[in-house]
Motif scaffolding. Structure first.
Motif, mmCIF file in Angstrom:
data_model
loop_
_atom_site.group_PDB
_atom_site.id
_atom_site.type_symbol
_atom_site.label_atom_id
_atom_site.label_comp_id
_atom_site.label_asym_id
_atom_site.label_seq_id
_atom_site.Cartn_x
_atom_site.Cartn_y
_atom_site.Cartn_z
ATOM 1 N N CYS A 61 55.643 7.125 -0.525
ATOM 2 C CA CYS A 61 56.961 6.423 -0.071
ATOM 3 C C CYS A 61 57.160 5.057 -0.421
ATOM 4 O O CYS A 61 58.049 4.861 -0.583
ATOM 5 N N CYS A 62 55.981 4.384 -0.526
ATOM 6 C CA CYS A 62 56.094 3.066 -0.958
ATOM 7 C C CYS A 62 54.747 2.325 -1.374
ATOM 8 O O CYS A 62 53.935 3.159 -1.148
ATOM 9 N N ARG A 63 54.806 1.421 -2.197
ATOM 10 C CA ARG A 63 53.663 0.867 -2.817
ATOM 11 C C ARG A 63 52.741 -0.276 -1.988
ATOM 12 O O ARG A 63 51.812 -0.347 -2.264
#
Length: 221
Positions: A61-63
């Motif tokens: 979903c995100c880094r």
């Protein structure tokens, strides 16, 4: 985690509190992993739910995530940050694996200028597959590039050794290098020399001459 003390106005009064900020980068994690970030009581301090605050995200979903925690006014931070990384699902399949230099052993065999190199690879479990491939040659350097894969599913937990012998053929006198690679990565190499037959004959002749001279000396005495 180190908390930073800061001051601010709270309800028209000056209050001092501790604020902790943790930046977590998990961009290199596989997409099937999950991450839990929780504020928990220090070791030895019980808490009914196991955590005071917890967030859970998927790595795809995100880094990165920035997690902030603030104490009560005029109070220290009395909690730890617990980060848990776990696979959300196990995907079984073959993935490339590069053995270390310590896992690879090579043995050289020379007979009448016929050269063979046997490569041994030690694996930590039985779930590995090796496609040894053939040998290419560039001048005096021989290169073998094997394809090595690891099974991500269940495998017998036993030390496994796989070996293969590369036949380099009958070589002319000179110095050579054999280089072993796995998945295109150089792992190890060995150097060897093929001596000329004339040198061997000269050596044998010298030894014979010495032996004959010793016999004649003994007879004369």
């Amino acid at each position: 985690m180190y908390a930073m003390a800061t001051g601010r106005f709270l309800n028209k009064t000056y209050a001092k509190q501790c604020i902790a900020e943790v930046k977590i980068d998990f961009g290199s994690l596989p997409s099937n992993y999950g991450i839990k970030i929780a504020s928990v009581s220090p070791p030895g301090v019980g808490f009914n739910g196991g955590y005071n605050t917890e967030i859970e995200v998927k790595s795809k979903c995100c880094r990165e995530i920035i997690f902030r925690k603030a104490s009560k006014p005029f109070s220290p931070l009395e909690e730890d940050i617990l980060i848990t990384v776990y696979p959300m699902e196990i995907v079984e399949g073959w993935i490339p694996y590069t053995p270390s230099r310590d896992d690879v052993k090579m043995e050289l065999s020379i007979s009448d200028s016929e050269v063979n190199v046997t490569v041994f690879i030690t694996f930590r479990h039985a779930g590995f597959n090796v496609t040894w491939g053939s040998v290419s040659r560039k001048d005096s350097r021989f290169i073998a590039d094997a394809k090595v894969y690891e099974w991500t599913g269940p495998a017998a937990q036993v030390i496994t050794v796989k070996k293969h012998t590369y036949e380099l053929g009958k070589l002319k006198p000179g110095s050579y290098i054999f280089e072993f690679r796995a998945n295109g990565v150089k792992i190890s190499e060995l150097s060897f020399t093929i001596k000329s037959s004339s040198n061997i004959c000269a050596l044998l002749f010298s030894l014979s001459a010495i032996a004959i001279a010793a016999i004649l000396t003994k007879i004369a005495s």
